[in-house]
Motif scaffolding. Structure first.
Motif, mmCIF file in Angstrom:
data_model
loop_
_atom_site.group_PDB
_atom_site.id
_atom_site.type_symbol
_atom_site.label_atom_id
_atom_site.label_comp_id
_atom_site.label_asym_id
_atom_site.label_seq_id
_atom_site.Cartn_x
_atom_site.Cartn_y
_atom_site.Cartn_z
ATOM 1 N N GLU A 1 15.597 40.388 46.197
ATOM 2 C CA GLU A 1 15.460 41.867 46.413
ATOM 3 C C GLU A 1 13.966 42.222 46.330
ATOM 4 O O GLU A 1 13.826 42.785 47.599
ATOM 5 C CB GLU A 1 16.536 42.640 45.708
ATOM 6 C CG GLU A 1 17.847 42.140 46.119
ATOM 7 C CD GLU A 1 18.894 43.080 45.461
ATOM 8 O OE1 GLU A 1 18.302 44.240 44.864
ATOM 9 O OE2 GLU A 1 20.134 42.932 45.415
ATOM 10 N N ASN A 2 13.376 42.238 45.387
ATOM 11 C CA ASN A 2 12.122 42.993 45.096
ATOM 12 C C ASN A 2 11.026 41.941 45.023
ATOM 13 O O ASN A 2 9.750 42.528 44.782
ATOM 14 C CB ASN A 2 11.986 43.895 44.013
ATOM 15 C CG ASN A 2 12.727 43.297 42.763
ATOM 16 O OD1 ASN A 2 12.510 42.105 42.381
ATOM 17 N ND2 ASN A 2 13.550 43.973 42.031
ATOM 18 N N GLY A 3 11.081 40.802 44.832
ATOM 19 C CA GLY A 3 10.092 39.745 44.626
ATOM 20 C C GLY A 3 9.740 39.741 42.983
ATOM 21 O O GLY A 3 8.771 38.805 42.733
ATOM 22 N N TYR A 4 10.257 40.267 42.174
ATOM 23 C CA TYR A 4 9.699 40.134 40.790
ATOM 24 C C TYR A 4 10.156 38.838 40.366
ATOM 25 O O TYR A 4 11.173 38.286 40.509
ATOM 26 C CB TYR A 4 10.363 41.451 40.166
ATOM 27 C CG TYR A 4 9.788 42.761 40.203
ATOM 28 C CD1 TYR A 4 8.862 42.809 41.163
ATOM 29 C CD2 TYR A 4 10.613 43.851 40.052
ATOM 30 C CE1 TYR A 4 8.152 44.086 41.437
ATOM 31 C CE2 TYR A 4 10.298 45.086 40.513
ATOM 32 C CZ TYR A 4 8.941 45.339 41.082
ATOM 33 O OH TYR A 4 8.605 46.497 41.640
ATOM 34 N N THR A 5 9.186 38.298 39.354
ATOM 35 C CA THR A 5 9.508 37.075 38.667
ATOM 36 C C THR A 5 9.817 37.517 37.224
ATOM 37 O O THR A 5 9.428 38.249 36.421
ATOM 38 C CB THR A 5 8.206 36.098 38.733
ATOM 39 O OG1 THR A 5 7.980 36.202 40.300
ATOM 40 C CG2 THR A 5 8.525 34.771 38.234
ATOM 41 N N PHE A 6 10.754 36.659 36.720
ATOM 42 C CA PHE A 6 11.380 36.474 35.228
ATOM 43 C C PHE A 6 11.540 35.153 34.815
ATOM 44 O O PHE A 6 11.103 34.214 35.454
ATOM 45 C CB PHE A 6 12.919 37.236 35.311
ATOM 46 C CG PHE A 6 12.861 38.690 35.917
ATOM 47 C CD1 PHE A 6 12.583 39.793 35.152
ATOM 48 C CD2 PHE A 6 13.231 38.844 37.289
ATOM 49 C CE1 PHE A 6 12.514 41.120 35.912
ATOM 50 C CE2 PHE A 6 13.163 39.926 37.832
ATOM 51 C CZ PHE A 6 12.955 41.069 36.939
ATOM 52 N N PHE A 7 11.794 35.194 33.617
ATOM 53 C CA PHE A 7 12.051 33.697 32.938
ATOM 54 C C PHE A 7 12.942 33.954 31.743
ATOM 55 O O PHE A 7 13.044 35.110 31.227
ATOM 56 C CB PHE A 7 10.734 32.966 32.541
ATOM 57 C CG PHE A 7 9.867 33.605 31.640
ATOM 58 C CD1 PHE A 7 9.978 33.485 30.057
ATOM 59 C CD2 PHE A 7 9.074 34.689 31.787
ATOM 60 C CE1 PHE A 7 9.410 34.021 29.132
ATOM 61 C CE2 PHE A 7 8.353 35.412 30.777
ATOM 62 C CZ PHE A 7 8.435 35.060 29.348
ATOM 63 N N GLN A 8 13.863 33.030 31.319
ATOM 64 C CA GLN A 8 14.649 32.933 30.229
ATOM 65 C C GLN A 8 13.992 32.202 28.967
ATOM 66 O O GLN A 8 13.584 31.151 29.288
ATOM 67 C CB GLN A 8 15.991 32.511 30.774
ATOM 68 C CG GLN A 8 16.619 33.581 31.534
ATOM 69 C CD GLN A 8 18.085 32.994 32.102
ATOM 70 O OE1 GLN A 8 18.380 32.073 31.847
ATOM 71 N NE2 GLN A 8 18.694 33.827 32.645
ATOM 72 N N VAL A 9 14.451 32.403 27.987
ATOM 73 C CA VAL A 9 14.171 31.758 26.702
ATOM 74 C C VAL A 9 15.625 31.712 25.839
ATOM 75 O O VAL A 9 16.160 32.689 25.581
ATOM 76 C CB VAL A 9 12.957 32.346 25.856
ATOM 77 C CG1 VAL A 9 12.907 31.588 24.695
ATOM 78 C CG2 VAL A 9 11.712 32.469 26.593
ATOM 79 N N GLU A 10 15.888 30.288 25.371
ATOM 80 C CA GLU A 10 17.077 30.129 24.717
ATOM 81 C C GLU A 10 16.799 29.729 23.459
ATOM 82 O O GLU A 10 16.025 28.799 23.198
ATOM 83 C CB GLU A 10 18.158 29.301 25.469
ATOM 84 C CG GLU A 10 19.343 28.931 24.923
ATOM 85 C CD GLU A 10 20.314 28.007 25.669
ATOM 86 O OE1 GLU A 10 21.405 27.585 25.211
ATOM 87 O OE2 GLU A 10 19.687 27.497 26.802
ATOM 88 N N MET A 11 17.658 30.114 22.422
ATOM 89 C CA MET A 11 17.560 29.644 21.207
ATOM 90 C C MET A 11 19.030 29.566 20.533
ATOM 91 O O MET A 11 19.790 30.444 20.632
ATOM 92 C CB MET A 11 16.735 30.638 20.008
ATOM 93 C CG MET A 11 16.429 29.984 18.887
ATOM 94 S SD MET A 11 15.225 31.117 17.969
ATOM 95 C CE MET A 11 13.909 30.421 18.532
#
Length: 575
Positions: A156-166
């Motif tokens: 929708e807005n082109g923003y970039t994210f990432f996930q981190v799992e533990m």
């Protein structure tokens, strides 16, 4: 004249030598700067780019460590462990508030955290908190302790994210650890973007952070398709500085591609500007030197020759040869010399008249001041009268005569400076005389602060003001009256003396006329009059003579409400 002509020729040769030396320096400077910029500057630029990349790599590694530390805080939290341990829906609802508080605290620690998700041992989502939600990414590759996902793009807005799992573990009674599930944090890329932005000093420099699959997490600068081969290590090119580093914990790569011509463009611009500037400076220097010699040095030397000759013949005048400021200055010098000659004559004549007038004025003032103070024989006569009154037991007459005697004795004393304590004592004697003279109708009230009693001031400053208040303020009115005299602290270095009566006062026109008369004391030769005694003008004059502009003298009056005189004087302690 031959010696002067030789000096002029020498000055011209000096000018030519200076111009040649300066032009040579400019040329050598240009060549030196050209070499420095093309060799040394390029080397420095490469070192600077490498240093910036290493610094960015260090910041990215630090960001990884901060994320893992933050995860350790989350996975070891009682709120998360307790939430994952229970399978009862009602109990989880009760513990949801603790999980929400933990989420808020984590977001305050790291503003890039957008959401926290909890998955049970069966990898089922059981809780999520935060303004955004993205399902757990398949791209997360864990190493048994933690895992970083690839790039997640919001369509929708082109923003970039990432996930981190533990993973989240709990310790059993036997001492072994059981896996309860895992916590997944969703991060925005603003922290990574800040690191990337520090590498891109301009649009030609491209920098980025790429995930395990080569997808962009954050980037800055202009992307070119040829960069792909550089990033994959399939091609090298001497036109670019290529810096690539792999981040150990996340498996991401930080990339920085710097076109060398981005440095040289700047260098070439500087060289062009320098070359143009050097030519202009050299041409301007030559022109200025010639102009200065013809328009400044020559007229100045001619005027210097005139000044040297003027001391031998004051009747000569300078020749006006230029039709410019120097010519105008020559005219003004001639006018000034004419004016100085006339002024010198006036000064000599005026000085003679001033000395004669000042001598006559001082003589007149001495006569006037001496006439204002009663001689010693009056004091001796009053003492005789007081003795006779005591002999015939006339105590009131003796008391009045004693006060008058003390008053005269105070006036004829030789000291010019007296303490406030002596002034107060003398005013009390004067107040007693006023009380007897007017049958108790008028009172003189005196107040003095203890700290001012040892302050010294000129004699006969206050008594004339009191006398003036009685004669011109109280005496014309029919009712009783009072004169209030106050000595008060004004500041650390000043004191305030106020003489105020409640008499008939003055109209505003009369007050203004009196103020002008007081301030115009210097136009008078004699300051005391039969009507006013020593008078306000005399007091003001003595203040000005003794204190200069450090003192202040004010007089205020209002009809039927009285008159007040205020003196602000610097404090002077006794030796």
């Amino acid at each position: 004249m031959n010696r002067i002509q030789k000096k002029k020729s020498s000055l011209l040769r000096t000018y030519i030598t200076i111009v040649a030396v300066v032009c040579s320096i400019l040329f050598l400077s240009f060549m030196l700067i050209y070499i420095i910029i093309n060799k040394w500057y390029m080397n420095e630029a490469e070192q600077s780019a490498q240093a910036r990349f290493l610094q960015a790599q260090e910041k990215a590694t630090e960001a990884e460590a901060n994320i893992i530390n933050l995860y350790s805080t989350v996975t070891s939290s009682d709120a998360v462990i307790s939430y994952l341990k229970t399978s009862d829906l009602a109990e989880r609802t009760q513990r949801l508030n603790d999980f929400s508080q933990l989420t808020g605290a984590v977001m305050k620690i790291n503003p890039d955290v957008e959401a926290i998700m909890l998955y049970d041992a069966a990898e089922q989502l059981i809780a999520t908190k935060g303004p955004l939600f993205f399902p757990r990414q398949d791209s997360i590759v864990t190493n048994g302790m933690y895992g970083f996902s690839g790039s997640i793009t919001d369509k929708e807005n082109g923003y970039t994210f990432f996930q981190v799992e533990m993973p989240v573990y709990s310790r059993g009674n036997s001492g072994s650890y059981n896996k309860l599930g895992s916590a997944v944090l969703l991060f925005g890329n603003s922290g990574i973007q800040d690191i990337v932005d520090t590498l891109s000093l301009n649009e030609e420099i491209y920098s980025a952070v790429l995930d395990q699959n080569g997808n962009m997490l954050a980037a800055a600068g202009t992307w070119r398709e040829e960069y792909r081969d550089f990033i994959e290590g399939q091609q090298e090119n001497g036109k670019y500085l290529v810096y690539i580093a792999r981040l150990d914990k996340s498996g991401w790569r930080i990339v920085n591609l710097v076109p060398k011509n981005s440095f040289m463009n700047y260098v070439n611009q500087i060289q062009t500007i320098n070359l143009f500037t050097y030519f202009l400076v050299a041409a301007a220097l030559i022109a200025i030197c010639m102009l200065m010699y013809n328009k400044v040095v020559r007229p100045i030397r001619r005027q210097m020759e005139f000044v040297v000759g003027y001391t031998r013949d004051t009747n000569q005048r300078i020749e006006v040869a230029e039709n410019n400021e120097f010519g105008e200055m020559a005219e003004k010098i001639n006018e000034m010399l004419d004016g100085l000659e006339a002024l010198n004559k006036q000064i000599v004549e005026g000085e003679r008249k001033y000395l004669e007038l000042d001598y006559a004025k001082k003589q007149t003032e001495m006569i006037a001041y001496k006439g204002q103070i009663n001689p010693h024989f009056m004091y001796n006569t009053l003492e005789c009268i007081r003795g006779m009154a005591l002999y015939h037991e006339e105590k009131e007459i003796a008391k009045l005569t004693g006060s008058l005697s003390k008053l005269f004795r105070y006036n004829v004393k030789g000291e010019e400076l007296v303490s406030v304590k002596e002034v107060v004592k003398n005013l009390k004697e004067y107040a007693l005389i006023i009380d007897y003279r007017f049958m108790g109708k008028f009172k003189v009230v005196i107040e003095a602060e203890e700290s001012l009693l040892q302050v010294f001031l000129p004699k006969m400053l206050v008594q004339p003001l009191v006398e003036n208040a009685v004669l011109h303020g109280l005496e014309p009115k029919m009712d009783r009256g009072e004169v209030n005299v106050r000595f008060a602290e004004e500041q650390e270095e000043n004191m305030c003396i106020t003489v105020r009566d409640d008499g008939c006062g003055m109209e505003s026109e009369e007050l203004e006329k009196l103020r002008i008369q007081i301030k115009s004391y210097d136009e008078e030769l004699v300051y005391g009059t039969d009507k006013h005694g020593i008078g306000l003008s005399n007091v003001y004059r003595r203040i000005c003579l003794f204190y200069g502009d450090r003192a202040d003298f004010r007089i205020e009056s209002e009809i039927d409400k009285g008159t007040g005189v205020t003196m602000i004087l610097p404090k002077r302690m006794g030796d």
